[in-house]
Design an enzyme around this catalytic site. Sequence first.
Site, PDB file in Angstrom:
ATOM      1  CB  VAL A 138      48.149  47.793  73.793  1.00 18.31           C
ATOM      2  CG1 VAL A 138      48.298  48.262  72.354  1.00 18.31           C
ATOM      3  CG2 VAL A 138      49.405  47.072  74.253  1.00 18.31           C
ATOM      4  CB  SER A 149      49.935  59.918  85.980  1.00 19.08           C
ATOM      5  OG  SER A 149      48.806  60.169  86.796  1.00 19.08           O
ATOM      6  N   GLY A 150      47.426  60.965  84.397  1.00 15.54           N
ATOM      7  CA  GLY A 150      46.591  62.134  84.152  1.00 15.54           C
ATOM      8  C   GLY A 150      45.299  61.773  83.463  1.00 15.54           C
ATOM      9  CE  LYS A 159      50.447  56.452  86.222  1.00 15.21           C
ATOM     10  NZ  LYS A 159      49.444  55.471  86.246  1.00 15.21           N
ATOM     11  CG  HIS A 211      51.174  58.530  90.448  1.00 12.29           C
ATOM     12  ND1 HIS A 211      49.986  57.997  89.978  1.00 12.29           N
ATOM     13  CD2 HIS A 211      51.009  59.867  90.427  1.00 12.29           C
ATOM     14  CE1 HIS A 211      49.149  58.984  89.681  1.00 12.29           C
ATOM     15  NE2 HIS A 211      49.760  60.130  89.936  1.00 12.29           N
ATOM     16  CG  ASN A 212      48.589  54.306  89.458  1.00 13.66           C
ATOM     17  OD1 ASN A 212      49.054  55.389  89.116  1.00 13.66           O
ATOM     18  ND2 ASN A 212      47.899  53.547  88.648  1.00 13.66           N
ATOM     19  CD  GLU A 224      45.203  57.122  91.031  1.00 17.12           C
ATOM     20  OE1 GLU A 224      46.035  57.669  90.280  1.00 17.12           O
ATOM     21  OE2 GLU A 224      44.443  56.218  90.638  1.00 17.12           O
ATOM     22  CE  LYS A 240      42.287  50.698  84.914  1.00 14.45           C
ATOM     23  NZ  LYS A 240      41.267  51.679  85.363  1.00 14.45           N
ATOM     24  NE  ARG A 248      60.921  35.613 114.734  1.00 13.79           N
ATOM     25  CZ  ARG A 248      62.214  35.691 114.487  1.00 13.79           C
ATOM     26  NH1 ARG A 248      62.985  36.452 115.229  1.00 13.79           N
ATOM     27  NH2 ARG A 248      62.741  35.014 113.486  1.00 13.79           N
ATOM     28  CG  HIS A 294      62.858  31.666 115.382  1.00 12.69           C
ATOM     29  ND1 HIS A 294      63.239  30.857 114.324  1.00 12.69           N
ATOM     30  CD2 HIS A 294      61.578  31.318 115.669  1.00 12.69           C
ATOM     31  CE1 HIS A 294      62.226  30.080 113.977  1.00 12.69           C
ATOM     32  NE2 HIS A 294      61.200  30.338 114.787  1.00 12.69           N
TER      33      HIS A 294
HETATM   34  C1  6PG Z   1      46.638  57.852  86.315  1.00 12.12           C
HETATM   35  C2  6PG Z   1      45.741  56.839  86.958  1.00 12.12           C
HETATM   36  C3  6PG Z   1      45.407  55.725  86.020  1.00 12.12           C
HETATM   37  C4  6PG Z   1      44.251  54.816  86.422  1.00 12.12           C
HETATM   38  C5  6PG Z   1      43.988  54.653  87.879  1.00 12.12           C
HETATM   39  C6  6PG Z   1      42.807  53.763  88.166  1.00 12.12           C
HETATM   40  O1  6PG Z   1      47.707  58.045  86.883  1.00 12.12           O
HETATM   41  O2  6PG Z   1      46.269  58.460  85.322  1.00 12.12           O
HETATM   42  O3  6PG Z   1      46.409  56.297  88.040  1.00 12.12           O
HETATM   43  O4  6PG Z   1      46.589  55.003  85.836  1.00 12.12           O
HETATM   44  O5  6PG Z   1      43.096  55.362  85.880  1.00 12.12           O
HETATM   45  O6  6PG Z   1      45.099  54.176  88.521  1.00 12.12           O
HETATM   46  O7  6PG Z   1      43.252  52.651  88.861  1.00 12.12           O
HETATM   47  P1  6PG Z   1      42.299  51.641  89.570  1.00 12.12           P
HETATM   48  O8  6PG Z   1      41.329  51.173  88.550  1.00 12.12           O
HETATM   49  O9  6PG Z   1      43.190  50.555  90.040  1.00 12.12           O
HETATM   50  O10 6PG Z   1      41.646  52.398  90.677  1.00 12.12           O
END
Ligand code: 6PG
Length: 483
Positions: free
Chosen positions: A74, A128-129, A182, A185-186, A189, A260, A448, A454
């Site tokens: 969810v 992911s994918g 994960k 990973h993002n 990305e 997101k 500093r 400091h």
């Molecule tokens: C994945 C993607 C997935 C998501 C993107 C979009 O691994 O399949 O990463 O988790 O679609 O991360 O993320 P944003 O909306 O933050 O660009």
Amino acid sequence: GLADVGVTGLAVMGRNLARNIARHGHAVAVHNRTASRVDELVAEHGDEGDFRPSHSLEDFVASLAKPRRVIIMVKAGKATDAVIDELVPLLEEGDIVVDAGNAHYEDTRRREHDLRERGLHFVGTGVSGGEEGALEGPSIMPGGSRESYEALGPILEDIAVDVDGTPCCTYVGPDGAGHFVKMVHNGIEYADMQLIAEAYDLLRQGLDLSPAQLADVFDEWNEGDLESFLVEITARVLRHEDASTGKPFVDVVVDQAEQKGTGRWTVQSALDLGVPVTGIAEAVFARALSGAAGQRKAVLDRGLAGPSGGRLEGADAEGFVDAVRQALYASKVVAYAQGFDQITAASQEYGWDIDRGMMATIWRGGCIIRARFLDRIKQAYDKDQHLASLLLDDYFAEAVADAQDAWRRVVATAVRLGVPAPGFSSALAYYDGLRRDRLPAALVQGLRDLFGAHTYRRVDAEGTYHVLWSEDGSEERQDTQDQ
Ligand code: 6PG
């Protein structure tokens, strides 16, 4: 008999995951808050495998073999907690609750802790994918107890994609480790996409290439070291023509990148861990800048000054396409090196003992950042498990050395043309920073010490010191009290 595993939450990801599980010969119980989704799934895809539909959570749980394996798919956040709260009273000791959404790893740590106290296993797993991956074979990054992986791992490895006979799924580490990986990973990305976008922008502005011509460039790049899913789909997006106007699709899309939140989380965590993930941070900020519509319009109306002359000519244009390719590759190496540093730091901080080579291995297929490149990262960690930076691996050190002239040329050109390339330039700055014998951080320390006492450390002696700036400029050792 009873179902092997259950999936609750049948929006597109959950639905495809359930179908993937069924297609692999496992009996899968399916449940959704809105019951019609359950019936739709069975009506449309019932012939693909053994689905066990339920209209209530009670029936759903009752239809599962023990230990029960329940996958929740969810929306991350409150919805996940709501499902867990409803589910937990129906479960028994030893049952396994799997959260396959993009949860924040701190939430996963909390949930794992709470469920462990009630004798349940909680597995936060990265998947992911996208939609297609969920159905055809994603990359899967499960955390939680090792014991839970014994019961869950075989099914997850079954539905994950295979690369060279190895499933893109492995046990990542305790509690939040799977969701942390994960998240990174993002973040990577984000960085990857930002670098691709900068390459596109520079070539389009600098050489006046059309999106269709650039599609060919990316297709060609996809034959070499840059071979990856994201480069492949970049060519597809650039070649696409808008159906209603016939214009290049990329020219009819509003130029404000949304998010997101996983990239932002990655940077927030990196700030806490003190790891410079500049590539990911620049990518997140570039999205924020693109979205600052009001400010952008005001600046455009006001017309802030830029350089004169917009296009590369003659020698400046010669070999520029390949220079951008090399800059992209070198910057990508840096972004990945930084992402893996963050995994290293978190693994130490939380005691996760994450095998970085295995993370590269399970990212070779299924996920959004899948790429030929990840084989190189796997090999680097195979050679040296304790590698302090990917940039120290022979292959990567040489790749960056080969690319560096082109990389500097591209960053200099971007600056000259006034084309923003924060990803390329901050990656280069990071690389140069790491290479430096002496950094101006010494001056920062001096400042500093002057304004805030400091203190600083000396290059030629142990201890902590302070200059009596407002007195005679003499130096005091500060750490002698306890001695
Ligand atoms: C994945 C993607 C997935 C998501 C993107 C979009 O691994 O399949 O990463 O988790 O679609 O991360 O993320 P944003 O909306 O933050 O660009």
